[in-house]
Write an enzyme that holds these catalytic residues in place. Structure first.
Site, mmCIF file in Angstrom:
data_model
loop_
_atom_site.group_PDB
_atom_site.id
_atom_site.type_symbol
_atom_site.label_atom_id
_atom_site.label_comp_id
_atom_site.label_asym_id
_atom_site.label_seq_id
_atom_site.Cartn_x
_atom_site.Cartn_y
_atom_site.Cartn_z
ATOM 1 N N ARG A 318 42.263 41.315 54.138
ATOM 2 C CA ARG A 318 41.210 40.397 54.550
ATOM 3 C C ARG A 318 41.526 38.967 54.131
ATOM 4 O O ARG A 318 42.178 38.739 53.107
ATOM 5 C CB ARG A 318 39.850 40.830 54.000
ATOM 6 N N ASP A 321 37.290 38.125 50.689
ATOM 7 C CA ASP A 321 36.277 39.110 50.306
ATOM 8 C C ASP A 321 35.464 38.493 49.179
ATOM 9 O O ASP A 321 36.034 37.987 48.214
ATOM 10 C CB ASP A 321 36.976 40.380 49.812
HETATM 11 N N1 LIG Z 1 27.478 44.200 45.143
HETATM 12 C C1 LIG Z 1 27.858 44.020 46.419
HETATM 13 N N2 LIG Z 1 28.563 42.922 46.789
HETATM 14 C C2 LIG Z 1 28.932 42.757 48.082
HETATM 15 N N3 LIG Z 1 28.664 43.612 49.085
HETATM 16 C C3 LIG Z 1 27.972 44.711 48.773
HETATM 17 C C4 LIG Z 1 27.549 44.961 47.439
HETATM 18 N N4 LIG Z 1 26.869 46.133 47.421
HETATM 19 C C5 LIG Z 1 26.864 46.588 48.676
HETATM 20 N N5 LIG Z 1 27.525 45.744 49.505
HETATM 21 C C6 LIG Z 1 27.671 45.987 50.912
HETATM 22 O O1 LIG Z 1 28.986 46.453 51.132
HETATM 23 C C7 LIG Z 1 29.290 46.167 52.478
HETATM 24 C C8 LIG Z 1 30.777 46.228 52.676
HETATM 25 O O2 LIG Z 1 31.346 45.165 51.963
HETATM 26 P P1 LIG Z 1 32.870 44.855 52.096
HETATM 27 O O3 LIG Z 1 33.291 44.931 53.519
HETATM 28 O O4 LIG Z 1 33.135 43.586 51.372
HETATM 29 O O5 LIG Z 1 33.478 46.095 51.321
HETATM 30 P P2 LIG Z 1 34.916 46.174 50.810
HETATM 31 O O6 LIG Z 1 35.241 44.888 50.140
HETATM 32 O O7 LIG Z 1 35.848 46.616 51.912
HETATM 33 O O8 LIG Z 1 34.860 47.331 49.739
HETATM 34 P P3 LIG Z 1 34.259 47.281 48.297
HETATM 35 O O9 LIG Z 1 32.763 47.303 48.462
HETATM 36 O O10 LIG Z 1 34.809 48.516 47.673
HETATM 37 O O11 LIG Z 1 34.737 46.019 47.631
HETATM 38 C C9 LIG Z 1 28.690 44.820 52.744
HETATM 39 O O12 LIG Z 1 28.322 44.688 54.070
HETATM 40 C C10 LIG Z 1 27.497 44.772 51.800
HETATM 41 O O13 LIG Z 1 26.293 44.894 52.513
HETATM 42 N N1 LIG Z 2 44.142 44.271 44.350
HETATM 43 C C1 LIG Z 2 43.043 44.344 45.113
HETATM 44 N N2 LIG Z 2 42.786 45.463 45.771
HETATM 45 C C2 LIG Z 2 41.679 45.557 46.526
HETATM 46 C C3 LIG Z 2 40.794 44.479 46.636
HETATM 47 C C4 LIG Z 2 41.090 43.294 45.935
HETATM 48 O O1 LIG Z 2 40.348 42.288 45.996
HETATM 49 N N3 LIG Z 2 42.210 43.275 45.173
HETATM 50 N N4 LIG Z 2 39.659 44.598 47.378
HETATM 51 C C5 LIG Z 2 39.375 45.715 47.971
HETATM 52 C C6 LIG Z 2 38.092 45.859 48.687
HETATM 53 O O2 LIG Z 2 37.177 44.969 48.260
HETATM 54 C C7 LIG Z 2 40.252 46.881 47.980
HETATM 55 N N5 LIG Z 2 41.410 46.702 47.183
#
Ligand SMILES: Nc1ncnc2c1ncn2[C@@H]1O[C@H](COP(=O)(O)OP(=O)(O)OP(=O)(O)O)[C@@H](O)[C@H]1O
Ligand SMILES: Nc1nc2c(c(=O)[nH]1)N=C(CO)CN2
Length: 532
Positions: A318, A321
């Site tokens: 991405r 994030d």
């Molecule tokens: N604490 C949080 N911060 C940001 N997003 C959150 C949180 N809790 C739940 N979400 C939800 O998670 C959804 C997916 O977020 P995102 O696509 O950034 O996930 P990701 O970065 O792929 O995975 P991860 O959540 O493991 O970091 C968002 O649409 C949001 O509504």
């Molecule tokens: N090293 C690293 N790995 C990831 C990361 C990230 O920010 N750093 N974010 C993710 C989904 O939020 C999944 N995996």
């Protein structure tokens, strides 16, 4: 379950026991406002001391005590009228048990495994024994909906207006211990999901005539009266990742109602989860906000969108994030937002930069604890390749130039043949790993801890168009941003340093945080004339 031994019956012989363990409910007991608002798991174990011979002789339930009834009583107390103290909850359970005439004595343990304790712990429990002499100090709670038993109401049971005041949680908030992070004000209503509502009526009191029902307010929508600390994690591994993150810091700081207070060093980290993809650059921001959690989420999502974020696959590459790691001490779960972030506790790419900028930080909620300790055991800790200190001030030199012709944001990953920059081997900040031996800390005077970013370097580009951040800003003499070979010094004695046998050969880390040099704190200017 070990209580303090058998209880003698009237004949001096040990009484029999009925043991009931692990009765569980979500309760709203506690002195902190968020405990009252959100609730947490409480568990109780009960031992009834009684003579079971008569019941056994006649095989007669009426001659003993139904454990099912006791279990319901215990559950009702756990899930019922909020008390400040676990001790009070235990007394109420003891009173409920002794309401059965056959019970001579009762042992009660109340567990609060999610208590707001700032260090790792398994459980906290209160254990009491009560009998017909050493009686409970509170009367039995009357079952809900049985107003005819109002006589059993505790003398100090609040009147309806008092209860309304209690339900506002203001007193609890006032009594809350001083914490570094103010909890958001407790909403006057049940929590978001998964937490059953509690009956705000004092049990056993004749209910007051129905008033206008309070609108149910989701704590994730409650804006605090006082600024709350919010911890935000940034990650990027597509396009000009470092420039994106620098801009994201500025963009987030420009969110009305949110101020970035500190910015961590920039970490280059191996991607965790998802498909094969380039390394990430990660950083953590400490901010203060008067926005509600959900407002912060939406504002952060807008920043992601501004940077061409597209959600194609889970944990895929991405451009940007932005995750909310933690919002004050709030613990809440909804479909769109979970706080603290449910995976933060196991992510070195969040914990390591966070611990750098806030060495004493604590991650709240289940599985939380001191961030530095969590960082030390996070499964991906060996994937932290390096940390760069002055990445906000000097993008060209802090990290090597981006790969040639990177795809436009959001159009595709940086090819693995042209990954994100390695540790620089040329330029002002270049230093071969061996330049600073592992155990050689920077002299304390080299960089004063907490030295603020020089004002001109901190000005986000939009606020100082004459001085775009993408152009290197000459560091002031003795500035923390002056080129320092030690910025990539190895950290072999760091808690979270990768084991040397697994660290890539070009891996370099920050030196140990005796805070000989602190990561340069980024203190964005908050011009009073900004429209916040
Ligand atoms: N604490 C949080 N911060 C940001 N997003 C959150 C949180 N809790 C739940 N979400 C939800 O998670 C959804 C997916 O977020 P995102 O696509 O950034 O996930 P990701 O970065 O792929 O995975 P991860 O959540 O493991 O970091 C968002 O649409 C949001 O509504
Ligand atoms: N090293 C690293 N790995 C990831 C990361 C990230 O920010 N750093 N974010 C993710 C989904 O939020 C999944 N995996």
């Amino acid at each position: 379950m070990t209580f303090s031994g058998a209880v003698p019956g009237p004949d001096g012989q040990p009484l029999d026991q009925i043991r009931l363990t692990g009765v569980t409910a979500t309760g709203h007991h506690g002195v902190l406002a968020h405990e009252r608002a959100e609730g947490q798991v409480f568990r109780a174990d009960v031992v009834l001391h009684l003579d079971t011979r008569a019941a056994a002789r006649g095989d007669d339930l009426a001659a003993t005590v139904s454990y099912a009834d006791v279990a319901e009583d215990v559950h009702d107390v756990l899930a019922g009228r909020p008390a400040d103290l676990v001790e009070t909850v235990a007394e109420r359970i003891a009173a409920a048990a002794l309401a059965y005439p056959a019970v001579h004595a009762v042992d009660v343990r109340v567990h609060k495994p999610q208590a707001p304790i700032a260090v790792p712990f398994d459980d906290v429990e209160v254990a009491i024994r009560r009998d017909r002499v050493r009686t409970p100090v509170v009367p039995a709670e009357a079952p809900a909906g049985e107003p005819e038993q109002a006589a059993q109401v505790e003398p100090e049971a609040p009147t309806a207006p008092e209860q309304a005041e209690a339900d506002s949680h203001e007193p609890a908030a006032e009594r809350a211990p001083v914490t570094a992070v103010p909890a958001p004000p407790a909403p006057p209503a049940p929590p978001v999901t998964g937490v059953p509502a509690f009956d705000p009526e004092p049990l056993g009191v004749v209910p007051a005539p129905p008033e206008e029902p309070e609108p149910v307010r989701d704590p994730l929508d409650v804006a605090p009266d006082e600024p709350v600390e919010v911890v935000i994690a940034l990650g990027a591994n597509l396009g000009e990742a470092q420039a994106t993150l620098r801009q994201a810091v500025t963009d987030i700081d420009r969110i009305a109602g949110l101020q970035v207070m500190e910015v961590s060093p920039l970490a280059r980290t191996a991607a965790v989860g998802g498909p094969e993809q380039p390394d990430f650059l990660n950083a953590v921001l400490l901010a203060r906000t008067t926005l509600s959690p959900r407002e912060v989420l939406h504002a952060c999502q807008r920043v992601e969108e501004q940077h061409g974020r597209v959600r194609e696959e889970r944990w895929g590459p991405r451009t940007l994030d932005v995750d909310i790691v933690q919002y004050g001490t709030l613990v809440a779960t909804a479909d769109d937002l979970e706080l603290p972030h449910p995976r933060a506790r196991e992510r070195a790419f969040v914990l390591v930069p966070w611990a750098e900028v806030a060495p004493d930080a604590v991650l709240h909620g289940l599985g939380g604890g001191p961030v530095a300790q969590l960082a030390a055991t996070a499964p991906d800790r060996s994937g932290i390749r390096w940390l760069a200190l002055d990445w906000l001030a000097d993008p060209q030199d802090t990290v090597a130039p981006a790969p040639p012709a990177p795809p436009a944001p959001g159009t595709g990953p940086v090819p693995s043949s042209a990954p994100l920059p390695e540790r620089p081997t040329s330029g002002a900040h270049a230093v071969p790993p061996q330049t600073v031996p592992p155990q050689q800390p920077v002299p304390p005077q080299a960089v004063p801890p907490q030295q603020a970013l020089p004002p001109q370097a901190a000005v986000p580009p939009q606020q100082a168009p004459a001085q775009p951040v993408h152009e290197p800003i000459p560091p002031a003499p003795d500035s923390p941003f002056a080129p320092r070979p030690e910025q990539y010094a190895p950290a072999t004695d760091r808690a979270y340093a990768a084991p040397s046998d697994t660290a890539p050969s070009d891996t370099a880390y920050l030196p140990p945080t005796d805070r000989a040099f602190a990561p340069p704190s980024y203190h964005p200017p908050h011009a009073d004339d900004r429209d916040r």
